[in-house]
Design an enzyme around this catalytic site. Structure first.
Site, PDB file in Angstrom:
ATOM      1  N   GLU A 117       0.576  -1.284   0.217  1.00  0.00           N
ATOM      2  CA  GLU A 117      -0.352  -0.079  -0.134  1.00  0.00           C
ATOM      3  C   GLU A 117       1.050   1.198   0.121  1.00  0.00           C
ATOM      4  O   GLU A 117       1.706   1.121   0.471  1.00  0.00           O
ATOM      5  CB  GLU A 117      -0.852   0.198   1.199  1.00  0.00           C
ATOM      6  CG  GLU A 117      -1.860  -1.182   1.411  1.00  0.00           C
ATOM      7  CD  GLU A 117      -2.722  -1.373   3.103  1.00  0.00           C
ATOM      8  OE1 GLU A 117      -2.606   0.069   3.714  1.00  0.00           O
ATOM      9  OE2 GLU A 117      -3.016  -2.139   2.830  1.00  0.00           O
ATOM     10  N   LYS A 119       2.186   4.367   1.072  1.00  0.00           N
ATOM     11  CA  LYS A 119       2.035   5.404   2.178  1.00  0.00           C
ATOM     12  C   LYS A 119       1.719   7.064   2.637  1.00  0.00           C
ATOM     13  O   LYS A 119       2.796   7.380   2.392  1.00  0.00           O
ATOM     14  CB  LYS A 119       3.722   4.670   3.081  1.00  0.00           C
ATOM     15  CG  LYS A 119       3.816   5.220   4.451  1.00  0.00           C
ATOM     16  CD  LYS A 119       5.322   5.309   5.239  1.00  0.00           C
ATOM     17  CE  LYS A 119       5.363   5.401   6.735  1.00  0.00           C
ATOM     18  NZ  LYS A 119       4.719   6.449   7.261  1.00  0.00           N
ATOM     19  N   ASP A 121       1.575  10.068   3.731  1.00  0.00           N
ATOM     20  CA  ASP A 121       1.715  11.310   4.767  1.00  0.00           C
ATOM     21  C   ASP A 121       1.240  11.682   5.426  1.00  0.00           C
ATOM     22  O   ASP A 121       0.657  13.387   4.637  1.00  0.00           O
ATOM     23  CB  ASP A 121       3.280  12.068   3.937  1.00  0.00           C
ATOM     24  CG  ASP A 121       3.777  12.829   5.098  1.00  0.00           C
ATOM     25  OD1 ASP A 121       3.627  12.454   5.927  1.00  0.00           O
ATOM     26  OD2 ASP A 121       4.730  13.339   4.836  1.00  0.00           O
ATOM     27  N   TYR A 239      -8.565   8.210   3.959  1.00  0.00           N
ATOM     28  CA  TYR A 239      -8.030   7.068   3.163  1.00  0.00           C
ATOM     29  C   TYR A 239      -8.113   5.702   4.306  1.00  0.00           C
ATOM     30  O   TYR A 239      -7.016   5.734   5.397  1.00  0.00           O
ATOM     31  CB  TYR A 239      -6.742   7.305   2.863  1.00  0.00           C
ATOM     32  CG  TYR A 239      -7.031   7.665   1.807  1.00  0.00           C
ATOM     33  CD1 TYR A 239      -7.473   7.356   0.883  1.00  0.00           C
ATOM     34  CD2 TYR A 239      -6.870   8.770   1.158  1.00  0.00           C
ATOM     35  CE1 TYR A 239      -7.649   7.892  -1.139  1.00  0.00           C
ATOM     36  CE2 TYR A 239      -6.229   9.795  -0.271  1.00  0.00           C
ATOM     37  CZ  TYR A 239      -7.175   9.328  -1.450  1.00  0.00           C
ATOM     38  OH  TYR A 239      -7.355   9.460  -2.301  1.00  0.00           O
ATOM     39  N   LYS A 329      10.681   3.448   2.898  1.00  0.00           N
ATOM     40  CA  LYS A 329      10.621   4.646   3.374  1.00  0.00           C
ATOM     41  C   LYS A 329      11.273   5.038   1.986  1.00  0.00           C
ATOM     42  O   LYS A 329      12.338   4.707   1.539  1.00  0.00           O
ATOM     43  CB  LYS A 329      11.603   5.235   4.324  1.00  0.00           C
ATOM     44  CG  LYS A 329      10.198   4.797   5.779  1.00  0.00           C
ATOM     45  CD  LYS A 329       9.522   6.106   5.714  1.00  0.00           C
ATOM     46  CE  LYS A 329       9.090   6.916   6.606  1.00  0.00           C
ATOM     47  NZ  LYS A 329       9.810   7.714   8.065  1.00  0.00           N
ATOM     48  N   CYS A 424      18.784  47.345  -5.013  1.00  0.00           N
ATOM     49  CA  CYS A 424      18.277  46.169  -6.245  1.00  0.00           C
ATOM     50  C   CYS A 424      19.695  44.985  -6.360  1.00  0.00           C
ATOM     51  O   CYS A 424      20.253  46.155  -7.090  1.00  0.00           O
ATOM     52  CB  CYS A 424      17.753  46.082  -7.307  1.00  0.00           C
ATOM     53  SG  CYS A 424      16.607  44.803  -8.632  1.00  0.00           S
ATOM     54  N   CYS A 427      19.832  45.758 -10.336  1.00  0.00           N
ATOM     55  CA  CYS A 427      19.612  47.165 -11.222  1.00  0.00           C
ATOM     56  C   CYS A 427      20.295  48.487 -10.515  1.00  0.00           C
ATOM     57  O   CYS A 427      20.378  48.864 -10.927  1.00  0.00           O
ATOM     58  CB  CYS A 427      18.466  47.469 -11.554  1.00  0.00           C
ATOM     59  SG  CYS A 427      17.285  47.197 -10.634  1.00  0.00           S
ATOM     60  N   CYS A 442      12.065  45.610  -5.173  1.00  0.00           N
ATOM     61  CA  CYS A 442      12.982  46.006  -5.834  1.00  0.00           C
ATOM     62  C   CYS A 442      11.804  47.291  -6.890  1.00  0.00           C
ATOM     63  O   CYS A 442      10.736  47.147  -7.182  1.00  0.00           O
ATOM     64  CB  CYS A 442      13.513  45.795  -7.411  1.00  0.00           C
ATOM     65  SG  CYS A 442      14.257  47.019  -8.254  1.00  0.00           S
ATOM     66  N   CYS A 447      13.925  47.393 -13.690  1.00  0.00           N
ATOM     67  CA  CYS A 447      14.850  46.234 -13.251  1.00  0.00           C
ATOM     68  C   CYS A 447      14.595  45.242 -14.817  1.00  0.00           C
ATOM     69  O   CYS A 447      13.420  43.901 -14.700  1.00  0.00           O
ATOM     70  CB  CYS A 447      14.552  45.541 -12.945  1.00  0.00           C
ATOM     71  SG  CYS A 447      15.195  44.870 -11.319  1.00  0.00           S
TER      72      CYS A 447
HETATM   73  S1  IVH Z   1      -1.044   1.061   8.439  1.00  0.00           S
HETATM   74  C1  IVH Z   1       0.359  -1.439  12.664  1.00  0.00           C
HETATM   75  N1  IVH Z   1      -0.834   2.015   6.281  1.00  0.00           N
HETATM   76  O1  IVH Z   1       2.193   5.424   8.988  1.00  0.00           O
HETATM   77  C2  IVH Z   1      -0.669  -0.814  11.884  1.00  0.00           C
HETATM   78  N2  IVH Z   1      -0.215   2.769   7.997  1.00  0.00           N
HETATM   79  O2  IVH Z   1       5.202   4.754   9.859  1.00  0.00           O
HETATM   80  C3  IVH Z   1      -0.134   0.343  11.272  1.00  0.00           C
HETATM   81  N3  IVH Z   1      -0.230   5.111   7.148  1.00  0.00           N
HETATM   82  O3  IVH Z   1       1.334   5.364  12.160  1.00  0.00           O
HETATM   83  C4  IVH Z   1      -0.174   1.251  10.247  1.00  0.00           C
HETATM   84  N4  IVH Z   1      -0.207   4.848   5.218  1.00  0.00           N
HETATM   85  O4  IVH Z   1       0.283   7.003  10.257  1.00  0.00           O
HETATM   86  C5  IVH Z   1      -0.792   1.522   7.853  1.00  0.00           C
HETATM   87  N5  IVH Z   1      -1.489   2.206   4.445  1.00  0.00           N
HETATM   88  C6  IVH Z   1      -1.367   2.548   5.476  1.00  0.00           C
HETATM   89  C7  IVH Z   1      -0.243   3.020   6.226  1.00  0.00           C
HETATM   90  C8  IVH Z   1       0.021   4.419   7.268  1.00  0.00           C
HETATM   91  C9  IVH Z   1       0.264   5.666   5.979  1.00  0.00           C
HETATM   92  C10 IVH Z   1       1.104   5.806   8.085  1.00  0.00           C
HETATM   93  C11 IVH Z   1       0.291   5.641   9.865  1.00  0.00           C
HETATM   94  C12 IVH Z   1       1.334   4.997  10.882  1.00  0.00           C
HETATM   95  C13 IVH Z   1       2.809   5.599   9.686  1.00  0.00           C
HETATM   96  C14 IVH Z   1       3.678   4.019  10.445  1.00  0.00           C
END
Ligand code: IVH
Length: 682
Positions: A117, A119, A121, A239, A329, A424, A427, A442, A447
């Protein structure tokens, strides 16, 4: 008789709620609406009206109840059903393979199914659903908790209810289809989509407020504000990625849980994939890294999970993270480096931007040598000096920025103070800082730096889209005096181009073709291309729709300009002043002679509210201030910012300000959101 009528009303309210939920799901979860906004508003308006007349029928999971909660004093702390753990990280292929090997060893399995999946942010969130008190087979959102310290979260239900993709109510039939009981918990990520983030920062800039550093901070802040009306304005999204009953995953597989969540009406990120071995996992990870900037939200990696729940249980947890999942990561988007110098760059509007010249540092696959320090206030806030070691962050496609100064044994402080120049650097023109503004500028209209940046903006993709007219070409055109204003672009000859470095016959012809094509672009692009201060893409579009021609816009007074959506006194003044300048008028004249598009399609306005003046105060439950303003204006009305005897209506929302008192003092009609909608629709 009375009971029959009451029954009808209850039934109608039920119908409307079902329809609204259905359309909210189409719009906010599936991103595939069936109804126009206006038709959707109509349903909402009818429900609002019925609920206003029968407040005893309002339930907390009604679609009308997303916004309107009162600001809180603080958040209540609530223990999690099962700890919200974090994940162990892998930063390279080796670490990922090591994790897979451990999974194989511990489970004794030769093959293991995985789910990959993205990740996201953002901010993790637990949503608890419980049986609906009136209809036990159905489910309603009971509580939303932040992660907190992992064991105890903060209850932010009122704020999370404003996120339109979060279902407030799930009917029994939907639960049944998804295979869920009425009581369960969903965990997932609250994020701020990049668009919402940019829009919010644009708006903040217009209002002279400090901008947010990145969508994650802005989103986290929006969830943790005490006033849900503010959360509502930030346009967050949710999500879902984890489904629990009694604190445990109960479906046999994570892939089934994702499907069940989707069937229950949650937004599940569609970019997950099953993987049958480490090789497939690695392919997935590699395929997304180069594509991450194309997503409408930020991701910082990939989460790899063991698919089978039974195997997850066998593998269990270390103290702080599950052994059955890992977060891969992507290369960090921040790095540590030293500031070698701070120099000043001059932008299109003459704004002086201090830029840190860095010891080259690799961040997220590219070498970064410059980072913006924004303005003098930012330098002061960071306390940054030349010679300092700093953290530099690089987001999606934004310019890298300095986020923090280090101060420890390995990273001693620098000692050269930076001062904004009085002249500036391009110029030698005077530099001024207007009172109340963060930027130094400026003031020399001629300029060369301003000219260069103006041309680059005009030619850029989102504006006149003249491909090939980048830094290298524009620098030469400006240096050789071939282009002294954007109008000169349309006078460029092949001969001019052939005299430039690295310009053959074919590339010269391409540039000329591109220039010719740009003439056909619509009015809003031309308006945007003029480079009027505070007039961005959206504002240009509103201006084009409102005036329908550049001439009408040029002749408008500051007040008339303010009738346009999103144009306030600052923006109005800036546009007005732009067209007062004889040089700019001359520019427009020449662009017209060059055959650019000067007219567009005017959005026809209604006349229902012609001559009526409105003032908005407080937050409305179902519409942002901009939306309300637009609706009133579309119906021919006018929205102004202060109440006077000439005001016809004051529309009061939640937490109205002093404008309401003033309206009462002056005897001006005070109405609510519903009444406003009734007037708008006539
Ligand atoms: S699973 C025990 N799935 O990443 C399972 N986490 O670094 C816990 N996160 O705290 C999380 N996308 O905030 C899971 N598809 C995803 C995610 C995800 C983002 C975040 C989440 C978690 C952090 C861990």
């Amino acid at each position: 008789m009375a009971t029959a009528a009451a029954k009808d009303i209850t039934r109608r309210i039920g119908e409307l709620r079902d329809q609204i939920r259905y359309h909210e799901h189409r719009y906010y979860v599936l991103d595939n609406p069936e109804l126009s906004d206006a038709d959707f508003d109509c349903l909402m308006q009818e429900l609002n009206k019925l609920e206003a007349e029968h407040p005893e029928l309002i339930t907390p999971d009604s679609p009308t109840q997303r916004v309107g909660g009162k600001p809180r004093e603080g958040f209540v702390k609530v223990p999690h059903s099962t700890p919200m753990l974090s994940l162990d990280n892998a930063y390279n292929e080796q670490e990922l393979r090591d994790w897979e090997r451990r999974v194989h060893e511990l489970s004794g399995r030769k093959t293991v199914d995985y789910v990959c999946e993205l990740k996201l942010d953002g901010l993790s969130m637990a949503l608890r659903y419980a049986p609906d008190p009136h209809d036990g087979g159905s489910s309603r959102l009971a509580q939303a908790l932040t992660r907190g310290d992992g064991s105890i979260g903060e209850e932010v239900t009122a704020n999370v209810k404003t996120i339109r993709s979060v279902p407030l109510f799930i009917p029994a039939a939907t639960l049944k289809k998804a295979g869920l009981a009425a009581e369960f918990e969903v965990r997932g990520e609250v994020i701020m989509p990049t668009k919402s983030f940019e829009r919010m920062n644009e708006e903040r800039e217009r209002q002279g407020l400090a901008k947010f550093a990145n969508p994650r901070n802005a989103g986290a802040g929006a969830v943790r504000v005490l006033d849900p009306n503010i959360t509502a304005q930030r346009r967050l999204d949710f999500y879902a990625y984890f489904l629990l009953t009694d604190g445990r995953a109960f479906l046999p597989r994570q892939s089934e849980a994702l499907e069940a969540l989707q069937a229950a009406g949650f937004k599940v990120n569609p970019n997950w994939r099953p993987a049958q071995n480490g090789e497939e996992v690695w392919k997935f990870i590699n395929s997304w890294e180069p594509k991450r900037d194309t997503l409408p939200y930020e991701i910082d990696g990939v989460v790899v999970k063991v698919d089978e729940t039974r195997l997850q249980r066998e593998l269990g947890y270390t103290g702080k993270a599950p052994r059955w999942a890992i977060a891969y990561k992507y290369a960090a988007r921040s790095g540590i480096t030293k500031i070698e110098d701070i120099r000043v760059q001059v932008g299109r509007t003459g704004k002086l931007t201090p830029v840190a010249w860095l010891q080259p540092v690799a961040i997220g696959g590219t070498t970064v040598t410059r980072a913006t320090l924004h303005n003098a206030d930012e330098i002061e806030r960071l306390g940054v000096k030349i010679g300092d070691w700093v953290e530099v962050e690089r987001g999606g496609d934004v310019i890298p920025k300095v986020t923090r100064v280090l101060d420890d044994q390995q990273h001693p402080r620098g000692d050269r103070q930076f001062h904004m120049p009085e002249r500036c650097p391009e110029c030698g023109g005077h530099v001024v800082r207007v009172e109340g503004e963060a930027d130094h500028r400026c003031v020399n209209a001629n300029c060369p730096a301003k000219l260069r940046e103006t041309i680059l903006h005009f030619a850029s993709r989102g504006v006149m889209n003249i491909e090939g007219m980048g830094d290298a070409l524009v620098n030469q055109l400006v240096e050789r005096g071939l282009v002294k204003s954007v109008a000169d672009i349309y006078q460029i000859t092949k001969q001019d181009l052939l005299g430039l470095e690295r310009m053959g016959d074919k590339s010269a012809q391409n540039v000329l073709d591109e220039i010719a094509n740009s003439r056909k672009l619509p009015l809003e692009r031309v308006i945007y291309g003029l480079g009027i201060r505070f007039v961005g893409e959206r504002t240009a579009e509103f201006l084009a729709q409102h005036f329908g021609s550049l001439d009408a816009m040029m002749q408008a007074s500051v007040e008339e300009l303010q009738e346009v959506n999103e144009v306030g006194p600052r923006v109005g003044q800036s546009i007005y002043e732009f067209f007062q300048e004889p040089k700019n008028r001359e520019l427009v004249k020449r662009l017209r002679e060059s055959g650019l598009t000067f007219t567009g399609k005017k959005r026809e306005k209604g006349t229902k509210l012609a001559g009526k003046t409105f003032v908005l105060t407080g937050s409305l439950a179902n519409h942002s201030r901009d939306e309300a303003k637009k609706m009133i204006e579309d119906a021919g009305g006018k929205v102004t910012s202060s109440v006077s005897k000439k005001t016809d209506y004051v529309v009061a929302g939640v937490e109205p300000g002093s404008k309401l008192d003033k309206a009462r003092d002056l005897g001006v009609n005070v109405i609510g959101e519903d009444e406003m909608l009734r007037l708008v629709r006539g």
